[in-house]
Write an enzyme that holds these catalytic residues in place. Structure first.
Site, PDB file in Angstrom:
ATOM      1  N   ASN A 132     -56.286   1.773 -14.368  1.00 41.73           N
ATOM      2  CA  ASN A 132     -57.483   1.717 -15.073  1.00 41.73           C
ATOM      3  C   ASN A 132     -57.642   0.130 -15.894  1.00 41.73           C
ATOM      4  O   ASN A 132     -58.430  -0.650 -15.359  1.00 41.73           O
ATOM      5  CB  ASN A 132     -57.969   2.427 -16.156  1.00 41.73           C
ATOM      6  CG  ASN A 132     -58.624   3.592 -15.173  1.00 41.73           C
ATOM      7  OD1 ASN A 132     -59.303   3.770 -14.407  1.00 41.73           O
ATOM      8  ND2 ASN A 132     -58.196   5.019 -15.703  1.00 41.73           N
TER       9      ASN A 132
ATOM     10  N   GLU B  46     -51.111  17.685 -21.156  1.00 39.80           N
ATOM     11  CA  GLU B  46     -50.574  17.469 -22.637  1.00 39.80           C
ATOM     12  C   GLU B  46     -51.925  17.280 -23.269  1.00 39.80           C
ATOM     13  O   GLU B  46     -52.319  17.331 -24.497  1.00 39.80           O
ATOM     14  CB  GLU B  46     -50.012  16.085 -22.497  1.00 39.80           C
ATOM     15  CG  GLU B  46     -50.583  14.912 -21.894  1.00 39.80           C
ATOM     16  CD  GLU B  46     -50.083  13.468 -22.172  1.00 39.80           C
ATOM     17  OE1 GLU B  46     -49.307  13.254 -22.865  1.00 39.80           O
ATOM     18  OE2 GLU B  46     -50.290  12.893 -21.242  1.00 39.80           O
TER      19      GLU B  46
ATOM     20  N   GLY C 276     -51.050  14.087 -18.502  1.00 39.49           N
ATOM     21  CA  GLY C 276     -52.441  14.068 -18.282  1.00 39.49           C
ATOM     22  C   GLY C 276     -53.115  14.065 -19.450  1.00 39.49           C
ATOM     23  O   GLY C 276     -53.371  15.185 -19.895  1.00 39.49           O
TER      24      GLY C 276
ATOM     25  N   THR D 228     -51.055   4.677 -10.372  1.00 43.15           N
ATOM     26  CA  THR D 228     -51.266   5.684 -11.725  1.00 43.15           C
ATOM     27  C   THR D 228     -50.499   6.945 -11.220  1.00 43.15           C
ATOM     28  O   THR D 228     -51.048   7.792 -10.408  1.00 43.15           O
ATOM     29  CB  THR D 228     -52.448   5.990 -12.515  1.00 43.15           C
ATOM     30  OG1 THR D 228     -52.470   6.840 -13.194  1.00 43.15           O
ATOM     31  CG2 THR D 228     -53.573   5.973 -11.627  1.00 43.15           C
ATOM     32  N   VAL D 229     -49.647   7.795 -11.992  1.00 39.86           N
ATOM     33  CA  VAL D 229     -49.330   9.154 -11.760  1.00 39.86           C
ATOM     34  C   VAL D 229     -50.457   9.981 -12.074  1.00 39.86           C
ATOM     35  O   VAL D 229     -50.346  10.982 -11.619  1.00 39.86           O
ATOM     36  CB  VAL D 229     -47.998   9.049 -12.642  1.00 39.86           C
ATOM     37  CG1 VAL D 229     -46.594   8.619 -12.160  1.00 39.86           C
ATOM     38  CG2 VAL D 229     -48.365   9.251 -14.300  1.00 39.86           C
ATOM     39  N   ASP D 230     -51.230   9.557 -12.958  1.00 43.08           N
ATOM     40  CA  ASP D 230     -52.517  10.388 -13.437  1.00 43.08           C
ATOM     41  C   ASP D 230     -53.543  10.699 -12.312  1.00 43.08           C
ATOM     42  O   ASP D 230     -54.416  11.481 -12.669  1.00 43.08           O
ATOM     43  CB  ASP D 230     -53.212   9.749 -14.402  1.00 43.08           C
ATOM     44  CG  ASP D 230     -52.282   9.763 -15.832  1.00 43.08           C
ATOM     45  OD1 ASP D 230     -51.389  10.618 -16.066  1.00 43.08           O
ATOM     46  OD2 ASP D 230     -52.273   8.826 -16.724  1.00 43.08           O
TER      47      ASP D 230
ATOM     48  N   GLN E  47     -41.075  12.217 -15.264  1.00 41.77           N
ATOM     49  CA  GLN E  47     -42.357  12.540 -14.217  1.00 41.77           C
ATOM     50  C   GLN E  47     -42.847  11.227 -13.456  1.00 41.77           C
ATOM     51  O   GLN E  47     -43.393  11.335 -12.403  1.00 41.77           O
ATOM     52  CB  GLN E  47     -43.763  13.145 -15.140  1.00 41.77           C
ATOM     53  CG  GLN E  47     -43.565  14.198 -15.596  1.00 41.77           C
ATOM     54  CD  GLN E  47     -44.614  14.698 -16.452  1.00 41.77           C
ATOM     55  OE1 GLN E  47     -45.764  15.414 -16.139  1.00 41.77           O
ATOM     56  NE2 GLN E  47     -44.067  14.570 -17.880  1.00 41.77           N
ATOM     57  N   ARG E  48     -42.659  10.102 -14.186  1.00 41.47           N
ATOM     58  CA  ARG E  48     -43.276   8.966 -13.529  1.00 41.47           C
ATOM     59  C   ARG E  48     -41.811   7.971 -13.295  1.00 41.47           C
ATOM     60  O   ARG E  48     -42.111   6.824 -12.740  1.00 41.47           O
ATOM     61  CB  ARG E  48     -44.110   8.310 -14.585  1.00 41.47           C
ATOM     62  CG  ARG E  48     -43.406   7.696 -15.761  1.00 41.47           C
ATOM     63  CD  ARG E  48     -44.423   7.257 -16.733  1.00 41.47           C
ATOM     64  NE  ARG E  48     -43.582   6.717 -18.029  1.00 41.47           N
ATOM     65  CZ  ARG E  48     -44.097   6.244 -19.108  1.00 41.47           C
ATOM     66  NH1 ARG E  48     -45.329   6.455 -19.532  1.00 41.47           N
ATOM     67  NH2 ARG E  48     -43.430   5.714 -19.940  1.00 41.47           N
TER      68      ARG E  48
END
Lengths: 408, 408
Positions: free
Chosen positions: A114, A245, A189, A142-144, A300-301
């Protein structure tokens, strides 16, 4: 436009495939030597560029070594969290464009989420304002998975695969004992639960763990949560609960804030930590059951071992597609993934107006979350499963461990 | 001894290769059909056996499916943390041996760490006391690598590989930003720092991260630690520090106890959590530097993606060797690894008196830790590097994720 140079930067947090996007951009640019002379990299994003740290890919990663980017997690060029001023009257804009002109830049690529698309938006609007023909393009990352106007984002598939396989292994770890126990797995997240939802892929049969999945899209009720855990413990000795999270009470208070101090990062985001630990203690104290929490942290990333082949391929493709689009005259666009079908899974690349993307957030549709907010639906599984397919062989170094490329 | 049955159990925490040891025992037993009829498994260790939960491997994992054990982390048979009474006069011993006789058991195998070897010791001593010819053998297992009388233990190599590769990825993750930051990585190990020491394998050149490594073998001084971190920050924007969960002040107080509540498990071990979090806050508050902590949680002991090929091969071999030894009449022994040479790396299997192993702990030699206690030596690297070699291809299921075997 005569022969120009291309510069590319990376921004925001790393992912397993942000360097695949970079590889796609750089390798495709090299294929257009008639139109693009040099391919430069901003070291540490736009902030580093302003400070004069730039590299030339022909020197930094010559020949076959460039390919190493496709199996190296993290951000090869380094990153930054620098937000350009809102006002295009700010003197940083002429400063940036003077530097671009000096380096004969015709194409600026920025890979990120973003906030990075906000940078692309501002640079492309400023270029339009001053009548510059420099083309500014955004490569998503983005991993999100929270960017709007794209089916999914590069980086999500690999992170989802890491989450699914790691939660599976945590289930296996928990299953070795017969004594009642609860494991809380805290997953990245803040506002979007995509990555936490991916934990459903760890489930191998109906009634299998993880039995409960909580996303930030739905208000979290501590009492209902405890009742659900008790209900699950009646049938299962080991209960695995996956939580984002960012789970919150729906009125603006994060669950982790009930018990923790939080800070604020340079973009004004709240820094979260510890809803897993909070729930662990809650289960111990209220239910008197053995409990532990596992925070799936930065791995995770940045895990290469669970890189998704699909994610890798698409990220490279998006990089290549972006360069071809810029050469055709596009600017102020972000490359998107447009899903053509689920079975067989197929996507096409698209171009979206970056101004409609930056500073927006795509959350998990409420219709993909069960009514009581403790599970996700089959639709999510259908959406996510294709994204974690395919494994990637990471080259091994002389030390027997994964070999990555890095800047000198 | 006429034709008898073999029973095998798993105990203690899981590892990536405890099921490889199991595979070695079971597959070798099947190869001796002339001497061994049935191969049974205790579900949830000796505790489950007492409760009557037993499976027959020929039914549970017929044919080729047995092989799935070699790529499945965790404990296929389930585990327990049941300690047999110290007094061999306790009625549990005749109860156990009555059950063994009823099932025509000639060979009892127990796979586990210190506490499991204690079980092997007691069962074999009781057998000698009553003149039973049941042979009781121990197969070593522990990610902690703290069993004495063996060069290393099955499970350590894979856990070490997970630690080395994950710390490398955390370094990559930290390196994306130029702003000063400190990352504390907390690694398993109460009293023995083997696994934390393995983080040194993440270092790619002299002066590379992780810059500081602290083991529980040396007293941890908070002030000296802060001075070291400050010194490192002068030359490096990002400092990665690896610490064992069990770092302590050398006088019996764990660093995590300075700030946390701890419990005690059923073996009387202190339950630790949070020295990483403690040091993170310390660095933030005392040095005013951005800090974070990452706890390498259960994934250290149950990750299949970083299984070491060497570890896998040796665990299977130790299982097979144990069965052949028991058939030759051995009892009360643990299978050991005897290192023959470093270059080329070679081991032989050995047999050690289990009574000399149980309840002992092997720590990292002080000569392998640097004088100021913040680093490990080349000798450790020479010792550990062969153990992380070779990768293992984990079968993939129809869902595209790793496929593991499990009990019905």
């Amino acid at each position: 436009m005569g022969s120009k140079n291309l510069i590319v930067g990376q921004s925001g947090g790393p992912t397993a495939v942000i360097n695949c996007s970079l590889y796609g951009v750089v390798s495709e640019a090299f294929r257009h030597g008639d139109k693009i002379d040099h391919v430069y990299g901003m070291v540490n994003g736009i902030e580093g560029f302003l400070a004069g740290t730039v590299l030339d890919f022909a020197e930094a990663l010559p020949g076959e070594s460039l390919k190493g980017l496709t199996t190296t997690p993290g951000a090869y060029l380094g990153s930054c969290r620098y937000k350009l001023p809102e006002s295009l009257e700010d003197p940083v804009y002429p400063e940036l464009f003077k530097k671009f002109e000096e380096m004969n830049i015709g194409y600026v690529f920025y890979i990120g989420g973003n906030d990075s698309m906000d940078t692309v938006s501002k640079l492309s609007r400023y270029a339009a304002q001053i009548g510059s023909d420099i083309r500014v393009m955004g490569e998503p990352k983005t991993v999100d998975n929270d960017l709007v106007m794209t089916d999914h984002t590069p980086g999500f598939g690999s992170a989802a695969k890491y989450v699914a396989s790691t939660v599976r292994e945590i289930v296996i770890d928990a299953n070795v004992y017969e004594k009642k126990s609860v494991t809380i797995v805290e997953i990245m997240g803040r506002h979007a639960g995509w990555l936490t939802a991916a934990s459903v892929l760890a489930r191998k049969f109906v009634g299998d763990n993880p039995l409960l999945i909580y996303l930030p899209e739905v208000a979290f009720d501590v009492d209902k949560f405890l009742a659900k855990v008790e209900e699950c413990l009646e049938k299962n000795p080991n209960v695995i609960v996956c939580v984002s999270e960012g789970i919150n009470d729906g009125k603006g208070t994060f669950i982790c804030e009930l018990d923790n101090n939080v800070g604020v990062d340079s973009f004004g985001h709240k820094m979260l930590a510890g809803c897993g630990k909070y729930l662990e203690n809650l289960v111990k104290n209220k239910l008197g059951v053995k409990a532990r929490s596992v925070e799936l942290n930065v791995c995770q990333r940045c895990s290469s071992s669970m890189m998704s082949g699909t994610d890798q391929k698409e990220a490279i493709g998006a990089g290549e597609f972006g360069v071809r689009a810029a050469l055709k005259g596009e600017t102020g666009k972000m490359i998107s993934y447009v899903r053509k079908s689920d079975l067989p899974y197929a996507i096409a690349y698209g171009l979206e107006d970056v101004n409609q993307i930056c500073n927006e957030e795509k959350t998990v549709p409420l219709s993909w979350i069960t009514d009581d907010g403790s599970n996700v639906s089959e639709e999510f599984i259908r959406y996510a499963l294709p994204l974690v397919q395919g494994s990637v062989e990471v080259p091994v170094g002389t030390d027997g461990l994964p070999a990555f490329v890095s800047r000198k």
